[in-house]
Design a protein around this motif. Structure first.
Motif, PDB file in Angstrom:
ATOM      1  N   LEU A   1       0.040  20.432  19.950  1.00  0.00           N
ATOM      2  CA  LEU A   1       0.782  19.199  19.671  1.00  0.00           C
ATOM      3  C   LEU A   1       2.212  19.553  19.298  1.00  0.00           C
ATOM      4  O   LEU A   1       2.442  20.366  18.406  1.00  0.00           O
ATOM      5  N   SER A   2       3.173  18.955  19.972  1.00  0.00           N
ATOM      6  CA  SER A   2       4.591  19.156  19.659  1.00  0.00           C
ATOM      7  C   SER A   2       5.031  18.028  18.741  1.00  0.00           C
ATOM      8  O   SER A   2       4.880  16.853  19.086  1.00  0.00           O
ATOM      9  N   ILE A   3       5.562  18.386  17.565  1.00  0.00           N
ATOM     10  CA  ILE A   3       5.949  17.370  16.580  1.00  0.00           C
ATOM     11  C   ILE A   3       7.448  17.422  16.303  1.00  0.00           C
ATOM     12  O   ILE A   3       8.085  18.457  16.467  1.00  0.00           O
ATOM     13  N   SER A   4       7.984  16.287  15.860  1.00  0.00           N
ATOM     14  CA  SER A   4       9.402  16.225  15.498  1.00  0.00           C
ATOM     15  C   SER A   4       9.603  15.442  14.199  1.00  0.00           C
ATOM     16  O   SER A   4      10.716  15.043  13.890  1.00  0.00           O
TER      17      SER A   4
ATOM     18  N   ALA B   1      -7.855  21.252   6.954  1.00  0.00           N
ATOM     19  CA  ALA B   1      -7.127  20.889   5.742  1.00  0.00           C
ATOM     20  C   ALA B   1      -5.772  20.321   6.175  1.00  0.00           C
ATOM     21  O   ALA B   1      -5.273  20.648   7.256  1.00  0.00           O
ATOM     22  N   PRO B   2      -5.154  19.480   5.372  1.00  0.00           N
ATOM     23  CA  PRO B   2      -3.837  18.955   5.725  1.00  0.00           C
ATOM     24  C   PRO B   2      -2.816  20.088   5.897  1.00  0.00           C
ATOM     25  O   PRO B   2      -2.789  21.031   5.118  1.00  0.00           O
ATOM     26  N   PHE B   3      -2.021  19.985   6.958  1.00  0.00           N
ATOM     27  CA  PHE B   3      -0.938  20.925   7.230  1.00  0.00           C
ATOM     28  C   PHE B   3       0.350  20.146   6.987  1.00  0.00           C
ATOM     29  O   PHE B   3       0.705  19.259   7.757  1.00  0.00           O
ATOM     30  N   VAL B   4       1.020  20.430   5.873  1.00  0.00           N
ATOM     31  CA  VAL B   4       2.197  19.660   5.471  1.00  0.00           C
ATOM     32  C   VAL B   4       3.459  20.323   6.006  1.00  0.00           C
ATOM     33  O   VAL B   4       3.706  21.506   5.760  1.00  0.00           O
ATOM     34  N   VAL B   5       4.240  19.550   6.749  1.00  0.00           N
ATOM     35  CA  VAL B   5       5.490  20.012   7.335  1.00  0.00           C
ATOM     36  C   VAL B   5       6.638  19.337   6.596  1.00  0.00           C
ATOM     37  O   VAL B   5       6.632  18.119   6.409  1.00  0.00           O
ATOM     38  N   THR B   6       7.616  20.132   6.154  1.00  0.00           N
ATOM     39  CA  THR B   6       8.778  19.582   5.461  1.00  0.00           C
ATOM     40  C   THR B   6      10.003  19.631   6.368  1.00  0.00           C
ATOM     41  O   THR B   6      10.096  20.459   7.274  1.00  0.00           O
ATOM     42  N   GLN B   7      10.930  18.735   6.099  1.00  0.00           N
ATOM     43  CA  GLN B   7      12.174  18.636   6.872  1.00  0.00           C
ATOM     44  C   GLN B   7      13.262  19.439   6.179  1.00  0.00           C
ATOM     45  O   GLN B   7      13.502  19.258   4.983  1.00  0.00           O
ATOM     46  N   LEU B   8      13.909  20.328   6.901  1.00  0.00           N
ATOM     47  CA  LEU B   8      15.057  21.051   6.366  1.00  0.00           C
ATOM     48  C   LEU B   8      16.279  20.141   6.434  1.00  0.00           C
ATOM     49  O   LEU B   8      16.425  19.364   7.389  1.00  0.00           O
ATOM     50  N   PRO B   9      17.166  20.210   5.455  1.00  0.00           N
ATOM     51  CA  PRO B   9      18.360  19.365   5.495  1.00  0.00           C
ATOM     52  C   PRO B   9      19.326  19.829   6.576  1.00  0.00           C
ATOM     53  O   PRO B   9      19.341  20.999   6.961  1.00  0.00           O
ATOM     54  N   THR B  10      20.146  18.911   7.034  1.00  0.00           N
ATOM     55  CA  THR B  10      21.187  19.245   8.004  1.00  0.00           C
ATOM     56  C   THR B  10      22.255  20.075   7.299  1.00  0.00           C
ATOM     57  O   THR B  10      22.696  19.707   6.207  1.00  0.00           O
ATOM     58  N   PRO B  11      22.654  21.204   7.894  1.00  0.00           N
ATOM     59  CA  PRO B  11      23.682  22.025   7.251  1.00  0.00           C
ATOM     60  C   PRO B  11      24.994  21.248   7.106  1.00  0.00           C
ATOM     61  O   PRO B  11      25.372  20.465   7.975  1.00  0.00           O
ATOM     62  N   ASP B  12      25.670  21.464   5.992  1.00  0.00           N
ATOM     63  CA  ASP B  12      26.959  20.832   5.737  1.00  0.00           C
ATOM     64  C   ASP B  12      28.045  21.823   6.132  1.00  0.00           C
ATOM     65  O   ASP B  12      28.300  22.794   5.418  1.00  0.00           O
TER      66      ASP B  12
ATOM     67  N   ARG C   1       6.267  26.051   8.371  1.00  0.00           N
ATOM     68  CA  ARG C   1       5.890  24.707   7.934  1.00  0.00           C
ATOM     69  C   ARG C   1       7.138  23.870   7.712  1.00  0.00           C
ATOM     70  O   ARG C   1       7.098  22.865   7.040  1.00  0.00           O
ATOM     71  N   ARG C   2       8.270  24.338   8.253  1.00  0.00           N
ATOM     72  CA  ARG C   2       9.538  23.626   8.074  1.00  0.00           C
ATOM     73  C   ARG C   2      10.072  23.212   9.434  1.00  0.00           C
ATOM     74  O   ARG C   2       9.959  23.951  10.406  1.00  0.00           O
ATOM     75  N   LEU C   3      10.683  22.052   9.451  1.00  0.00           N
ATOM     76  CA  LEU C   3      11.206  21.476  10.684  1.00  0.00           C
ATOM     77  C   LEU C   3      12.723  21.399  10.596  1.00  0.00           C
ATOM     78  O   LEU C   3      13.264  20.823   9.656  1.00  0.00           O
ATOM     79  N   CYS C   4      13.391  22.010  11.551  1.00  0.00           N
ATOM     80  CA  CYS C   4      14.852  21.959  11.595  1.00  0.00           C
ATOM     81  C   CYS C   4      15.312  20.561  12.012  1.00  0.00           C
ATOM     82  O   CYS C   4      14.585  19.856  12.721  1.00  0.00           O
ATOM     83  N   PRO C   5      16.518  20.161  11.592  1.00  0.00           N
ATOM     84  CA  PRO C   5      17.045  18.864  12.025  1.00  0.00           C
ATOM     85  C   PRO C   5      17.074  18.784  13.552  1.00  0.00           C
ATOM     86  O   PRO C   5      17.475  19.741  14.221  1.00  0.00           O
ATOM     87  N   ASN C   6      16.606  17.685  14.093  1.00  0.00           N
ATOM     88  CA  ASN C   6      16.548  17.449  15.534  1.00  0.00           C
ATOM     89  C   ASN C   6      15.705  18.490  16.261  1.00  0.00           C
ATOM     90  O   ASN C   6      15.849  18.662  17.465  1.00  0.00           O
ATOM     91  N   GLY C   7      14.835  19.177  15.547  1.00  0.00           N
ATOM     92  CA  GLY C   7      14.008  20.212  16.157  1.00  0.00           C
ATOM     93  C   GLY C   7      12.587  19.748  16.388  1.00  0.00           C
ATOM     94  O   GLY C   7      12.201  18.624  16.052  1.00  0.00           O
ATOM     95  N   THR C   8      11.800  20.629  16.992  1.00  0.00           N
ATOM     96  CA  THR C   8      10.383  20.379  17.199  1.00  0.00           C
ATOM     97  C   THR C   8       9.596  21.595  16.713  1.00  0.00           C
ATOM     98  O   THR C   8      10.145  22.692  16.584  1.00  0.00           O
TER      99      THR C   8
END
Length: 85
Positions: free
Chosen positions: A40-43, A63-74, A7-14
């Protein structure tokens, strides 16, 4: 569900979301209809809901499927000490 189970999205990922149980699908992102494609491909992070319609016209809503954005690694490089050889 997502193809990876995440349920997590990598930076610039799909992420690929797949629905089942119908013959037609209508995806919503944050309450707005966005696609009838399945899978469905999401970004973008947010809340996804799909309405599946079967062969007889009966509808089911997920039911809602909530996707969160992972932060960009520093990434930082430390200075290297001098080497005498």
């Amino acid at each position: 569900q997502s193809g990876s189970g995440q349920r997590r999205l990598c930076p610039n990922g799909t992420l690929t979301l797949t629905a089942s149980g119908g013959t037609r699908y209508a995806w919503q992102f944050n309450g707005r209809e966005v696609s009838t494609t399945n899978p469905l491909s999401i970004s973008a992070a947010g809340s996804y809901v799909v309405t599946a319609t079967d062969l007889f016209g009966c509808e089911g809503v997920s039911a809602p499927f909530v996707v969160t954005q992972l932060p960009t690694p520093d990434v930082r490089f430390d200075s290297l000490p001098g080497v005498c050889g």
